[in-house]
Scaffold this motif. Structure first.
Motif, short mmCIF file in Angstrom:
data_model
loop_
_atom_site.label_atom_id
_atom_site.label_comp_id
_atom_site.label_asym_id
_atom_site.label_seq_id
_atom_site.Cartn_x
_atom_site.Cartn_y
_atom_site.Cartn_z
N LEU A 121 3.54 12.22 5.10
CA LEU A 121 2.85 11.17 4.36
C LEU A 121 1.50 11.67 3.84
CD1 LEU A 121 3.37 8.14 3.68
CD2 LEU A 121 1.96 7.58 5.65
N TYR A 122 0.77 12.41 4.68
CA TYR A 122 -0.55 12.90 4.27
C TYR A 122 -0.43 13.94 3.16
CZ TYR A 122 -4.95 15.44 4.38
OH TYR A 122 -6.11 16.06 4.02
N ASN A 123 0.50 14.89 3.31
CA ASN A 123 0.64 15.94 2.29
C ASN A 123 1.07 15.36 0.94
OD1 ASN A 123 -0.11 18.18 3.87
ND2 ASN A 123 1.93 18.32 4.76
N VAL A 164 3.73 3.86 -8.25
CA VAL A 164 4.61 4.51 -9.22
C VAL A 164 4.28 5.99 -9.34
CG1 VAL A 164 5.37 4.52 -11.62
CG2 VAL A 164 4.89 2.35 -10.48
N ILE A 165 2.98 6.33 -9.24
CA ILE A 165 2.55 7.72 -9.39
C ILE A 165 2.72 8.49 -8.09
CG2 ILE A 165 0.60 9.20 -10.00
CD1 ILE A 165 -0.48 6.81 -11.62
N ASN A 166 2.21 7.92 -7.00
CA ASN A 166 2.27 8.58 -5.69
C ASN A 166 2.38 7.49 -4.64
OD1 ASN A 166 1.87 10.04 -3.31
ND2 ASN A 166 0.44 11.46 -4.27
N PHE A 167 3.58 7.32 -4.12
CA PHE A 167 3.84 6.22 -3.20
C PHE A 167 3.07 6.40 -1.90
CE2 PHE A 167 6.02 3.38 -0.41
CZ PHE A 167 6.51 2.37 -1.22
N ALA A 168 2.92 7.62 -1.41
CA ALA A 168 2.23 7.85 -0.14
C ALA A 168 0.76 7.45 -0.25
CB ALA A 168 2.36 9.31 0.26
N THR A 169 0.12 7.75 -1.37
CA THR A 169 -1.27 7.33 -1.57
C THR A 169 -1.39 5.82 -1.57
OG1 THR A 169 -1.73 9.32 -2.87
CG2 THR A 169 -3.23 7.48 -3.13
N ALA A 170 -0.46 5.14 -2.23
CA ALA A 170 -0.49 3.68 -2.25
C ALA A 170 -0.26 3.11 -0.85
CB ALA A 170 0.57 3.16 -3.22
N GLU A 171 0.58 3.74 -0.06
CA GLU A 171 0.85 3.26 1.31
C GLU A 171 -0.40 3.36 2.18
OE1 GLU A 171 2.97 1.55 4.19
OE2 GLU A 171 4.13 2.30 2.49
N ILE A 172 -1.05 4.51 2.16
CA ILE A 172 -2.27 4.68 2.96
C ILE A 172 -3.39 3.80 2.40
CG2 ILE A 172 -4.01 6.36 3.70
CD1 ILE A 172 -1.86 8.47 3.67
N GLY A 173 -3.49 3.71 1.07
CA GLY A 173 -4.51 2.87 0.47
C GLY A 173 -4.32 1.40 0.84
N ALA A 174 -3.08 0.94 0.92
CA ALA A 174 -2.83 -0.46 1.29
C ALA A 174 -3.27 -0.74 2.72
CB ALA A 174 -1.35 -0.78 1.12
N LEU A 175 -3.11 0.22 3.61
CA LEU A 175 -3.54 0.03 5.00
C LEU A 175 -5.04 -0.20 5.09
CD1 LEU A 175 -1.43 2.75 6.86
CD2 LEU A 175 -1.18 0.28 7.03
N LEU A 176 -5.81 0.43 4.22
CA LEU A 176 -7.27 0.29 4.25
C LEU A 176 -7.76 -0.86 3.37
CD1 LEU A 176 -8.29 4.05 4.01
CD2 LEU A 176 -8.35 2.61 6.05
#
Length: 708
Positions: A376-378, A599-611
């Motif tokens: 997820l981080y990478n 749409v661009i980077n799902f992992a970034t959106a996932e971590i961003g949503a947590l914060l």
């Protein structure tokens, strides 16, 4: 008669009634959805499925390996020749490329040299989503500044020249290591075998990439020229470094007219394998194969390619396959406690339904979690984990295979035989394909080399996290509108049937929308500021960060003054509830930003949503909580302060880095170095942080400090 003429109001549709019900209970729905989203994210390792080969045509392991010990012995001799060249005192930097070219010519392959200049990694704010900067340094160049890739091509006897498979072996032509020499030897063994076989249906390209300026730079430069339409020869730098010209070739150890002065091409690339050998031996009982698959902006190769490599490595060559993990989380007490709880719940569920398979052992859950966190981080970082990322920018499936030998100094022939047979098996499977990889997944997270979580599963956690945002935005807007209608006594407008409809003449929500728009435009200014700070000579990362933050705050102040947004802090009676409208538009902007980022980077959106989601949902003016003066209000105010503190991007990064690497290793300038990596690789995560996350963070503070 009057009763008959009375008009009966139609009931709203069920979907509208459900929407109104959810909006009216938005607080309860928000708590349920956010809790369920976090729980779903923690359950992902337990929901992972075993990998499988989706494309039947791959047929890994269906044919016996043809690579013999003689081929491995020739590869070992090739390695010794390279190491002997490297031990010579006088070097011009072209000995190894010429040696590689000589052996390729002896095998009957086509050869050409590819010269390139080092890439200048500078901050270019307008070059995002285009891959790292392709510009070259053209001032003060010398012969030593050029990298020289050696490219060998085998034409497939059963092919039409329209498809190709690429082998990449990075090496440093200035100071080659033993591991790099072994990777060249393994590729040479496979190349020697493939020059004799009759079953090839795709051309084979061997790219010996000169990585003295970086592995990625060498591969990306060659790919850029490979995919550039040109007419005639691509002898871009004639008579420059004594390579790739007829005059210089007379003095080299390669026969004249055997190397093309132009750029040789094969067909469209079906797949690419980057072969690397680690310079240190492994502490495990077996040779270890590390797979790196992440490319720019979270792109991943087709899962079938990883499955083929994993299957052939484990079942064919007896290698231990690993993917990257966050090792610091392995011993965390909370993760082990959570694993024990999930294992206990799984046992209870199994006792109730013996036919079902529930739960997961603690060790498997912990290992799956640390692997999932790394994946997820990478992906969220958006930076390629190896030179294979250059291929993914051209929609070519590629991975990096790094092999760590058990015994480094002995049994080299056996090691080359094992690695060569693995590469041969992968090439043979890809050679069977009649079309590009498309059957398996492109969106997935790995929890182990043979277990994965598909997009259909991990998107549930993200959907649950952001689901409350539109509901809360609608509820806040509705409450603010009702408050205005009650206080301001908005007049009623006559309707066609004699009814009276309230007219919402107050357009104060436009001021809230203007404030949100202005703050997001300020985020664009923050995005561009490093372009100027990068010009400061001999400045440390801490100094740059200390300048970046005050300049951002100063620009925010001037932005507020010029836009007139400070009117929100007025204590006049009509604006006592404007914070609700401001929060409503802020929550809506956060929802739109997270959806676009997914749409661009799902992992970034996932971590961003947590914060971002908890911070946006709980933001309430602090004066309101102080006036109420209840325990619930004080706890909410403390939570708001904590979420705002943790949600500040530099603080969040430093806390995560301290949790993973230890707080003793954290430096204040680490965030600048991290941000510099993001913009140097044109990662969309940098755009998200500066233009979505940071503006929403500022707007939450705006809400907290609002007069009510």
């Amino acid at each position: 008669m009057a009763e008959a003429e009375q008009v009966v109001k139609p009931k709203p549709r069920p979907i509208i009634r459900i929407g109104l019900f959810l909006i009216s209970h938005s607080l309860f729905v928000s708590v349920i959805c956010c809790t369920a989203g976090i729980v779903a994210l923690l359950l992902l390792p337990a929901l992972a499925k075993n990998t499988y080969i989706s494309e039947n045509a791959l047929m890994p392991g269906s044919a016996s390996p043809m690579l013999s010990k003689n081929d491995a012995s020739e590869g070992h001799n090739f390695v010794n020749g390279i190491l002997n060249l490297d031990s010579e005192t006088t070097k011009t930097g072209i000995e190894i490329p010429e040696l590689i070219a000589k052996h390729i010519v002896e095998l009957g392959g086509e050869v050409n040299y590819h010269k390139f200049q080092p890439v200048s990694n500078k901050f270019h704010p307008l070059h995002f989503f285009l891959g790292p900067d392709a510009g070259v340094i053209q001032e003060n160049y010398s012969c030593s500044s050029y990298g020289i890739n050696t490219v060998g091509i085998i034409r497939a006897p059963r092919g039409d020249g329209k498809e190709a498979i690429v082998m990449v072996t990075p090496y440093n032509s200035v100071k080659i290591t033993t591991g790099q020499a072994l990777s060249l030897g393994a590729a040479y063994s496979v190349f020697s075998l493939l020059s004799r076989v009759t079953w090839l249906a795709k051309d084979i390209i061997w790219l010996a990439a000169d990585s003295k300026h970086g592995e990625y730079a060498a591969v990306a430069a060659w790919l850029r020229d490979y995919n550039t339409l040109s007419f005639g020869d691509l002898n871009l730098y004639p008579e420059m470094c004594g390579v790739s010209t007829s005059a210089s070739r007379k003095k080299s150890q390669v026969k004249q007219d055997t190397i093309s002065d132009g750029f040789r091409r094969a067909g469209t690339m079906a797949a690419a394998l980057v072969i690397k050998v680690a310079d240190t031996s492994t502490e495990f009982e077996k040779d270890v194969l590390n797979i790196y698959a992440e490319a720019s902006n979270g792109q991943m190769p087709n899962l079938d390619l990883i499955n083929v490599v994993n299957y052939l490595a484990v079942h064919g060559q007896g290698l231990q396959v690993r993917v990257e993990k966050i090792w610091s989380l392995l011993d965390s007490w909370w993760l082990n406690s959570l694993g024990e709880l999930i294992e206990l719940l799984g046992k209870v569920a199994t006792s109730l339904n013996p036919q079902g398979r529930f739960g997961i052992p603690v060790a498997d859950y912990v290992e799956g979690s640390v692997t999932l966190a790394s994946s997820l981080y990478n992906q969220a970082l958006g930076v390629p984990t190896g030179p294979h990322g250059a291929f993914r920018d051209y929609q070519v499936d590629a991975i990096t295979m790094e092999i760590s030998p058990k015994f480094y100094s002995t049994e080299r022939v056996l090691f080359l035989l094992r690695v060569g047979r693995l590469v041969e098996g992968v090439i043979r499977s890809v050679n069977n394909l009649l079309e590009k990889f498309h059957q398996s997944f492109f969106l997935y997270l790995l929890t182990s080399p043979n277990r994965f979580v598909s997009v259909g599963v991990y998107m549930i956690a993200f959907a649950l996290l952001i689901a409350p945002l539109p509901l809360v935005a609608a509820a806040l807007f509705s409450d603010a509108s009702k408050t205005k209608l009650g206080k301001d006594k908005v007049p009623l407008k006559p309707a066609p049937h004699g009814e009276s409809i309230p007219t919402f003449t107050s357009w104060k929500w436009l001021y809230a929308a203007k404030t949100v728009l202005v703050v997001h435009l300020w985020g664009a200014v923050v995005t561009l500021l490093p372009n100027f700070l990068y010009q400061i000579p001999n400045s440390s990362p801490s100094t740059n960060l200390l300048i970046w933050i005050p300049l951002s705050m100063l620009s925010l102040f001037f932005t507020y003054v010029l836009s007139g947004s400070f009117s929100f802090f007025s204590t006049s009676q009509p604006q006592r509830r404007e914070w609700a409208l401001l929060k409503s538009v802020t929550v809506a902007a956060a929802f739109i930003g997270l959806c676009l980022m997914s749409v661009i980077n799902f992992a970034t959106a996932e971590i961003g949503a947590l914060l971002l989601v908890p911070m946006c949902l709980t933001a309430v003016p602090l004066r309101h909580d102080l006036k109420v003066n209840t325990m619930r209000a004080l706890i909410r105010g403390a939570c708001n302060m904590l979420l705002v503190f943790v949600g500040f991007p530099p603080i969040a990064f430093l806390l995560l880095k301290g949790a993973s690497d230890g707080f003793g290793n954290v430096r204040f300038g680490d965030f600048w170095n991290w941000a510099e990596t993001l913009w140097a690789w044109n990662s969309a995560t940098y755009i998200y942080i500066c233009m979505v996350h940071l503006p929403c963070w500022v707007l939450c503070i705006h809400t907290l400090l609002h007069q009510c």
